[in-house]
Design a protein around this motif. Sequence first.
Motif, mmCIF file in Angstrom:
data_model
loop_
_atom_site.group_PDB
_atom_site.id
_atom_site.type_symbol
_atom_site.label_atom_id
_atom_site.label_comp_id
_atom_site.label_asym_id
_atom_site.label_seq_id
_atom_site.Cartn_x
_atom_site.Cartn_y
_atom_site.Cartn_z
ATOM 1 N N THR A 1 -8.240 4.924 0.278
ATOM 2 C CA THR A 1 -9.517 3.899 0.581
ATOM 3 C C THR A 1 -9.979 2.937 -0.753
ATOM 4 N N LEU A 2 -9.977 3.435 -1.736
ATOM 5 C CA LEU A 2 -10.275 2.759 -2.884
ATOM 6 C C LEU A 2 -8.941 2.185 -3.494
ATOM 7 N N ALA A 3 -7.806 2.748 -3.492
ATOM 8 C CA ALA A 3 -6.935 1.829 -3.867
ATOM 9 C C ALA A 3 -6.484 0.792 -2.954
ATOM 10 N N SER A 4 -6.708 1.005 -1.624
ATOM 11 C CA SER A 4 -6.195 -0.058 -1.024
ATOM 12 C C SER A 4 -7.276 -1.354 -0.733
ATOM 13 N N ASP B 1 -17.964 13.077 1.656
ATOM 14 C CA ASP B 1 -17.807 12.185 2.975
ATOM 15 C C ASP B 1 -18.988 10.948 2.891
ATOM 16 N N SER B 2 -20.009 11.082 2.161
ATOM 17 C CA SER B 2 -20.831 9.935 1.840
ATOM 18 C C SER B 2 -20.004 8.970 1.162
ATOM 19 N N LEU B 3 -19.454 9.275 -0.025
ATOM 20 C CA LEU B 3 -18.662 8.398 -0.770
ATOM 21 C C LEU B 3 -17.617 7.743 0.019
ATOM 22 N N LEU B 4 -16.917 8.397 0.758
ATOM 23 C CA LEU B 4 -15.978 7.866 1.648
ATOM 24 C C LEU B 4 -16.478 6.785 2.589
ATOM 25 N N LEU B 5 -17.448 7.007 3.114
ATOM 26 C CA LEU B 5 -18.069 6.122 4.006
ATOM 27 C C LEU B 5 -18.496 4.823 3.157
ATOM 28 N N ALA B 6 -19.143 5.130 2.136
ATOM 29 C CA ALA B 6 -19.491 3.987 1.194
ATOM 30 C C ALA B 6 -18.342 3.264 0.733
ATOM 31 N N ALA B 7 -17.107 3.682 0.529
ATOM 32 C CA ALA B 7 -15.990 3.233 0.040
ATOM 33 C C ALA B 7 -15.513 2.372 1.173
ATOM 34 N N LEU B 8 -15.579 2.906 2.416
ATOM 35 C CA LEU B 8 -15.251 1.952 3.701
ATOM 36 C C LEU B 8 -15.737 0.656 3.991
ATOM 37 N N GLU B 9 -17.291 0.968 3.513
ATOM 38 C CA GLU B 9 -18.480 -0.269 3.892
ATOM 39 C C GLU B 9 -18.189 -1.078 2.731
ATOM 40 N N ALA B 10 -17.874 -0.798 1.519
ATOM 41 C CA ALA B 10 -18.186 -1.621 0.432
ATOM 42 C C ALA B 10 -17.270 -2.967 0.463
ATOM 43 N N LYS B 11 -17.981 -3.923 -0.056
ATOM 44 C CA LYS B 11 -17.437 -5.338 -0.121
ATOM 45 C C LYS B 11 -16.946 -5.486 -1.663
ATOM 46 N N THR B 12 -17.656 -4.819 -2.423
ATOM 47 C CA THR B 12 -17.283 -5.122 -4.072
ATOM 48 C C THR B 12 -17.213 -3.747 -4.633
ATOM 49 N N MET C 1 0.988 -0.969 -0.029
ATOM 50 C CA MET C 1 0.050 -0.018 0.215
ATOM 51 C C MET C 1 0.939 1.239 -0.141
ATOM 52 N N ILE C 2 0.424 2.320 -0.730
ATOM 53 C CA ILE C 2 1.177 3.572 -0.983
ATOM 54 C C ILE C 2 0.902 4.159 0.285
ATOM 55 N N SER C 3 2.004 5.044 1.002
ATOM 56 C CA SER C 3 1.627 5.701 1.828
ATOM 57 C C SER C 3 1.140 7.196 1.917
ATOM 58 N N ILE C 4 0.346 7.917 2.480
ATOM 59 C CA ILE C 4 -0.205 9.050 2.161
ATOM 60 C C ILE C 4 0.589 10.069 2.017
ATOM 61 N N ASP C 5 1.884 10.045 2.600
ATOM 62 C CA ASP C 5 2.853 11.214 2.197
ATOM 63 C C ASP C 5 3.528 10.959 0.924
ATOM 64 N N ALA C 6 3.784 9.816 0.341
ATOM 65 C CA ALA C 6 4.247 9.582 -0.850
ATOM 66 C C ALA C 6 3.240 9.835 -1.821
ATOM 67 N N LEU D 1 -16.088 18.036 -7.172
ATOM 68 C CA LEU D 1 -15.765 17.239 -5.834
ATOM 69 C C LEU D 1 -14.327 16.839 -5.974
ATOM 70 N N ASP D 2 -13.529 17.215 -4.935
ATOM 71 C CA ASP D 2 -12.230 16.979 -4.907
ATOM 72 C C ASP D 2 -11.845 15.253 -4.561
ATOM 73 N N VAL D 3 -12.141 14.578 -5.595
ATOM 74 C CA VAL D 3 -12.076 13.091 -5.445
ATOM 75 C C VAL D 3 -10.579 12.675 -5.454
ATOM 76 N N SER D 4 -9.776 13.670 -5.389
ATOM 77 C CA SER D 4 -8.248 13.308 -5.321
ATOM 78 C C SER D 4 -8.179 13.372 -3.738
ATOM 79 N N ASP D 5 -8.996 13.484 -3.039
ATOM 80 C CA ASP D 5 -8.868 13.795 -1.484
ATOM 81 C C ASP D 5 -8.167 12.403 -1.200
ATOM 82 N N PRO D 6 -6.638 12.508 -0.468
ATOM 83 C CA PRO D 6 -6.270 11.354 -0.229
ATOM 84 C C PRO D 6 -7.145 10.374 0.557
#
Length: 85
Positions: free
Chosen positions: A36-39, A59-70, A1-6, A26-31
């Motif tokens: 979350t998606l990359a990991s 924020d809602s997309l981040l939460l959805a990404a964290l909860e997503a199984k697929t 996994m890539i570090s956030i600083d890198a 929307l700033d979808v480049s938000d780390p």
Amino acid sequence: MISIDAFKVSWLYKEGVEEGKAEGLLDVSDPRFVLTLASKFPTERFPEIDQVHQREALDSLLLAALEAKTPDQVRAAIFAVVRPH
């Protein structure tokens, strides 16, 4: 996994932030979101995110990404923001 600083010094991050600012989108480049998606889905790409034009959706997309199984669950969350019911 890539570090956030890198990631923050990468051309991809910088280009995404600048493009989002210029377009007022929307700033979808938000780390938080990108990492979350990359990991969770390292081989997937989500071009659907380009259709999101609401900053408050991050924020809602981040939460959805964290909860997503697929990846399809992430796409469904993106489409729910783009085309609300």
